[in-house]
Design a protein around this motif. Structure first.
Motif, PDB file in Angstrom:
ATOM      1  N   THR A 215       0.776  -1.240   0.035  1.00  0.00           N
ATOM      2  CA  THR A 215      -0.080   0.014  -0.140  1.00  0.00           C
ATOM      3  C   THR A 215       0.997   1.234  -0.019  1.00  0.00           C
ATOM      4  O   THR A 215       0.730   2.347  -0.961  1.00  0.00           O
ATOM      5  N   LEU A 216       1.905   1.306   0.684  1.00  0.00           N
ATOM      6  CA  LEU A 216       2.538   2.565   0.933  1.00  0.00           C
ATOM      7  C   LEU A 216       3.528   2.506  -0.046  1.00  0.00           C
ATOM      8  O   LEU A 216       3.618   3.913  -0.727  1.00  0.00           O
ATOM      9  N   ARG A 217       4.108   1.724  -0.633  1.00  0.00           N
ATOM     10  CA  ARG A 217       4.860   1.974  -1.759  1.00  0.00           C
ATOM     11  C   ARG A 217       4.328   2.312  -3.178  1.00  0.00           C
ATOM     12  O   ARG A 217       4.651   3.125  -3.850  1.00  0.00           O
ATOM     13  N   LEU A 218       3.036   1.668  -3.166  1.00  0.00           N
ATOM     14  CA  LEU A 218       2.191   1.777  -4.505  1.00  0.00           C
ATOM     15  C   LEU A 218       1.785   3.408  -4.457  1.00  0.00           C
ATOM     16  O   LEU A 218       1.751   4.230  -5.343  1.00  0.00           O
ATOM     17  N   ALA A 219       1.437   3.862  -3.004  1.00  0.00           N
ATOM     18  CA  ALA A 219       0.871   5.126  -3.190  1.00  0.00           C
ATOM     19  C   ALA A 219       1.918   6.426  -3.318  1.00  0.00           C
ATOM     20  O   ALA A 219       1.436   7.214  -3.662  1.00  0.00           O
ATOM     21  N   THR A 220       3.113   5.980  -3.076  1.00  0.00           N
ATOM     22  CA  THR A 220       3.977   6.747  -3.654  1.00  0.00           C
ATOM     23  C   THR A 220       4.629   6.930  -5.032  1.00  0.00           C
ATOM     24  O   THR A 220       5.366   7.541  -5.389  1.00  0.00           O
ATOM     25  N   ARG A 221       4.218   5.937  -5.805  1.00  0.00           N
ATOM     26  CA  ARG A 221       4.633   5.888  -7.167  1.00  0.00           C
ATOM     27  C   ARG A 221       4.011   7.096  -7.866  1.00  0.00           C
ATOM     28  O   ARG A 221       2.887   7.281  -7.945  1.00  0.00           O
ATOM     29  N   ALA A 222       4.905   7.670  -8.672  1.00  0.00           N
ATOM     30  CA  ALA A 222       4.335   8.723  -9.286  1.00  0.00           C
ATOM     31  C   ALA A 222       3.853   8.550 -10.702  1.00  0.00           C
ATOM     32  O   ALA A 222       2.888   9.498 -11.047  1.00  0.00           O
ATOM     33  N   LEU A 317      14.996  12.691   9.494  1.00  0.00           N
ATOM     34  CA  LEU A 317      15.749  11.560   8.984  1.00  0.00           C
ATOM     35  C   LEU A 317      15.070  10.343   9.420  1.00  0.00           C
ATOM     36  O   LEU A 317      15.203   9.149   8.487  1.00  0.00           O
ATOM     37  N   ARG A 318      14.541   9.949  10.460  1.00  0.00           N
ATOM     38  CA  ARG A 318      14.213   8.759  11.068  1.00  0.00           C
ATOM     39  C   ARG A 318      12.901   8.312  10.686  1.00  0.00           C
ATOM     40  O   ARG A 318      12.599   7.293  10.523  1.00  0.00           O
ATOM     41  N   THR A 319      12.071   9.424  10.539  1.00  0.00           N
ATOM     42  CA  THR A 319      10.582   9.008  10.193  1.00  0.00           C
ATOM     43  C   THR A 319      10.704   8.998   8.551  1.00  0.00           C
ATOM     44  O   THR A 319       9.446   8.508   8.224  1.00  0.00           O
ATOM     45  N   ILE A 388       0.412   8.560  11.481  1.00  0.00           N
ATOM     46  CA  ILE A 388       1.424   9.520  10.681  1.00  0.00           C
ATOM     47  C   ILE A 388       1.133   9.100   9.137  1.00  0.00           C
ATOM     48  O   ILE A 388       1.380   9.864   8.360  1.00  0.00           O
ATOM     49  N   ARG A 389       1.334   7.753   9.032  1.00  0.00           N
ATOM     50  CA  ARG A 389       1.358   7.218   7.631  1.00  0.00           C
ATOM     51  C   ARG A 389       0.131   7.594   6.767  1.00  0.00           C
ATOM     52  O   ARG A 389       0.010   8.113   5.604  1.00  0.00           O
ATOM     53  N   PHE A 390      -0.932   7.723   7.560  1.00  0.00           N
ATOM     54  CA  PHE A 390      -2.302   8.200   6.924  1.00  0.00           C
ATOM     55  C   PHE A 390      -2.213   9.573   6.551  1.00  0.00           C
ATOM     56  O   PHE A 390      -2.602  10.273   5.426  1.00  0.00           O
ATOM     57  N   ALA A 391      -1.785  10.392   7.553  1.00  0.00           N
ATOM     58  CA  ALA A 391      -1.535  11.907   7.468  1.00  0.00           C
ATOM     59  C   ALA A 391      -0.447  12.106   6.489  1.00  0.00           C
ATOM     60  O   ALA A 391      -0.494  13.230   5.632  1.00  0.00           O
ATOM     61  N   ALA A 392       0.375  11.375   6.174  1.00  0.00           N
ATOM     62  CA  ALA A 392       1.530  11.705   5.137  1.00  0.00           C
ATOM     63  C   ALA A 392       1.274  11.216   3.640  1.00  0.00           C
ATOM     64  O   ALA A 392       1.771  11.870   2.885  1.00  0.00           O
ATOM     65  N   LEU A 393       0.145  10.426   3.727  1.00  0.00           N
ATOM     66  CA  LEU A 393       0.063   9.582   2.372  1.00  0.00           C
ATOM     67  C   LEU A 393      -0.440  10.745   1.088  1.00  0.00           C
ATOM     68  O   LEU A 393       0.047  10.767  -0.067  1.00  0.00           O
ATOM     69  N   PRO A 394      -1.164  11.842   1.562  1.00  0.00           N
ATOM     70  CA  PRO A 394      -1.791  12.819   0.722  1.00  0.00           C
ATOM     71  C   PRO A 394      -0.448  13.576  -0.075  1.00  0.00           C
ATOM     72  O   PRO A 394      -0.584  14.242  -1.243  1.00  0.00           O
ATOM     73  N   LEU A 395       0.593  13.652   0.944  1.00  0.00           N
ATOM     74  CA  LEU A 395       2.026  14.280   0.113  1.00  0.00           C
ATOM     75  C   LEU A 395       2.705  13.365  -0.495  1.00  0.00           C
ATOM     76  O   LEU A 395       4.094  13.764  -0.974  1.00  0.00           O
ATOM     77  N   ALA A 398       5.985   7.995   2.366  1.00  0.00           N
ATOM     78  CA  ALA A 398       5.566   6.720   3.026  1.00  0.00           C
ATOM     79  C   ALA A 398       6.550   7.050   4.426  1.00  0.00           C
ATOM     80  O   ALA A 398       7.846   7.096   4.292  1.00  0.00           O
ATOM     81  N   ALA A 399       5.518   7.193   5.523  1.00  0.00           N
ATOM     82  CA  ALA A 399       6.403   7.717   6.804  1.00  0.00           C
ATOM     83  C   ALA A 399       7.043   6.316   7.125  1.00  0.00           C
ATOM     84  O   ALA A 399       6.373   5.198   7.134  1.00  0.00           O
ATOM     85  N   PHE A 400       7.991   6.301   8.029  1.00  0.00           N
ATOM     86  CA  PHE A 400       8.645   5.369   8.804  1.00  0.00           C
ATOM     87  C   PHE A 400       8.704   4.202   7.826  1.00  0.00           C
ATOM     88  O   PHE A 400       8.360   2.901   7.921  1.00  0.00           O
ATOM     89  N   PRO A 401       9.840   4.569   6.865  1.00  0.00           N
ATOM     90  CA  PRO A 401       9.955   3.423   5.729  1.00  0.00           C
ATOM     91  C   PRO A 401      10.829   2.252   6.236  1.00  0.00           C
ATOM     92  O   PRO A 401      10.693   0.939   5.869  1.00  0.00           O
ATOM     93  N   GLN A 402      11.387   2.326   7.280  1.00  0.00           N
ATOM     94  CA  GLN A 402      12.348   1.474   7.952  1.00  0.00           C
ATOM     95  C   GLN A 402      11.562   0.407   8.643  1.00  0.00           C
ATOM     96  O   GLN A 402      11.814  -0.660   9.087  1.00  0.00           O
ATOM     97  N   ASP A 403      10.498   0.717   9.061  1.00  0.00           N
ATOM     98  CA  ASP A 403       9.481  -0.060   9.636  1.00  0.00           C
ATOM     99  C   ASP A 403       8.346  -0.688   9.081  1.00  0.00           C
ATOM    100  O   ASP A 403       7.441  -1.375   9.720  1.00  0.00           O
ATOM    101  N   MET A 404       8.090  -0.530   7.699  1.00  0.00           N
ATOM    102  CA  MET A 404       7.503  -1.184   7.006  1.00  0.00           C
ATOM    103  C   MET A 404       7.750  -2.803   6.943  1.00  0.00           C
ATOM    104  O   MET A 404       8.843  -3.184   7.305  1.00  0.00           O
ATOM    105  N   ASP A 405       6.694  -3.618   6.501  1.00  0.00           N
ATOM    106  CA  ASP A 405       6.744  -4.890   6.429  1.00  0.00           C
ATOM    107  C   ASP A 405       7.941  -5.002   5.358  1.00  0.00           C
ATOM    108  O   ASP A 405       7.708  -4.911   4.126  1.00  0.00           O
ATOM    109  N   GLU A 406       9.152  -5.393   5.845  1.00  0.00           N
ATOM    110  CA  GLU A 406      10.085  -5.831   4.937  1.00  0.00           C
ATOM    111  C   GLU A 406      10.007  -7.074   3.890  1.00  0.00           C
ATOM    112  O   GLU A 406       9.810  -8.164   4.550  1.00  0.00           O
TER     113      GLU A 406
END
Length: 414
Positions: A215-222, A317-319, A388-395, A398-406
């Motif tokens: 979901t998060l990776r797809l939402a950030t694809r241009a 940097l961390r988020t 935070i991911r919900f709030a950042a998605l319209p921008l 993908a917030a907290f990328p290091q904590d996404m399901d790897e």
């Protein structure tokens, strides 16, 4: 492996192509081969043929491990009429040698522009994902139809290797999406050289329902069609509400209010003058934490020393949030979203308290600070990240990328 092909004795091991001859399989124009080098190659081929006749698989594997580069060079310098026989020899050899030797040879073949076709295809279909990986991920000798057939019939590890290719046409990604699992879809979305058809995007939406990482990776694809964005935003909102309901329920906190406040806070505009104050800190933090993870205690010391620029640059940097968004969150009238940011990083209340003290000074609003404390105390890191991911998605962030399901590594351990 195809072990049924019988090799044919090599014919005419003549001199290498003359200068000015067509380019070899690595894209170079070969010069005249030194007689000693040519003799060494011919001797190696003779020893391999003898090892094949003797059935000594240990010797065959040893020869390939020691001479994979020479075998590749031999192929590159053969005249076209000699190539089919040598391809047959290599194919038979690869059917007899062990996994380590096949892996070494596959690594060499993977970089050939036009490698031995039968051998390359056989190794790309090898039962060992480690053997197949170099060819599946970068060999240009493999056509799209062959790769699609492997994607449809092989295991997930082989599909993951294909997703690493620098260029993936839409027809191939359609096949990978149709037959692959969530980690395959996530790796495809990380590949800037992957193209997707409308059917492919629809398949990725289906994967998104089962995988937050997709979901998060797809939402950030241009290149994601606008028509698909509302569905992804709704998925992200539903996951945030599910996590928030588990942590805070309806006691003192309205989930809709939290989501709305976070979304408005992250979207707050920031003046260029305000943001310019953080340029030096952003550069400092990138260098400071290039090979080390920030320590919350260190951030708290910085906050108490009023090094707010360094703290906020580190949080950005961390988020994974833009620095402007992090600064806007710090500047917001209410501290709830900043509390969620720090909770998402699993940072302690003492750091948040130090930041709020610098933000408000003696005019610290007690009611808002108490709400921030309760939110920080009750939210789990997962719920905070999803908020935070919900709030950042319209921008398109993908917030907290290091904590996404790897996704899993390309290959299992041997």
């Amino acid at each position: 492996m195809d072990t049924g092909s019988q090799h044919q004795p090599m014919q005419g091991r003549g001199p290498a192509p003359r200068p000015g001859s067509p380019e070899d399989e690595r894209g170079h124009r070969p010069g005249t081969q030194h007689p000693y080098a040519r003799a060494r190659l011919n001797t190696l081929v003779t020893r391999i043929e003898e090892a094949l006749r003797s059935g000594d698989r240990g010797l065959q594997s040893q020869l390939v491990l020691q001479s994979a580069a020479l075998l590749t060079k031999r192929w590159s310098r053969l005249a076209p009429p000699e190539k089919p026989a040598f391809d047959a020899l290599l194919l038979t050899l690869c059917g007899q040698i062990d996994t380590a030797a096949r892996t070494a040879f596959a690594e060499q073949l993977a970089d050939l522009r036009l490698g031995p076709p039968r051998t390359s295809q056989a190794l790309a279909r090898d039962r060992s994902a480690r053997v197949a990986a170099p060819l599946l991920s970068r060999c240009t000798s493999l056509g799209t139809d062959i790769l699609a057939d492997i994607a449809a019939s092989a295991a997930q590890a082989q599909r993951l290797s294909i997703t690493a290719r620098p260029v993936l046409p839409a027809g191939l990604t359609d096949c990978l999406i149709r037959h692959g699992d969530g980690p395959v879809a996530a790796r495809l979305l990380e590949n800037g050289g992957a193209c997707f058809s409308e059917a492919g995007f629809s398949g990725l939406i289906a994967h998104s329902a089962r995988s937050e990482a997709v979901t998060l990776r797809l939402a950030t694809r241009a290149d994601l069609p606008l028509a698909h964005r509302p569905a992804l935003l709704e998925l992200t909102r539903a996951r945030a509400i599910d996590a928030l309901r588990h942590d805070v329920g309806s006691d003192r906190f309205s989930m809709d209010d939290l989501l709305s406040q976070a979304r408005q806070t992250l979207a707050r505009p920031l003046t260029e003058t305000r943001l310019a104050r953080f340029d030096a800190s952003a550069d400092f933090v990138r260098r400071r934490f290039e090979n080390a993870k920030p320590n919350p205690a260190q951030l708290e010391r910085w906050a108490n020393l009023n090094r707010i620029e360094d703290v906020l640059a580190t949080i950005a940097l961390r988020t994974g949030l833009p620095l402007a968004v992090t600064v806007a969150t710090f500047d917001a009238p209410k501290p709830a979203t900043m509390a969620a940011l720090l909770r998402g990083l699993d940072h302690p209340w003492s750091l948040l308290k130090a930041l709020l003290s610098q933000r408000y000074g003696e005019d610290m609003p007690i009611v808002s600070v108490n709400e921030a404390y309760e939110l920080h105390r009750r939210l789990s890191p997962l719920a905070a990240r999803r908020l935070i991911r919900f709030a950042a998605l319209p921008l398109r962030v993908a917030a907290f990328p290091q904590d996404m399901d790897e996704p899993p590594p390309l290959l299992d351990r041997p």
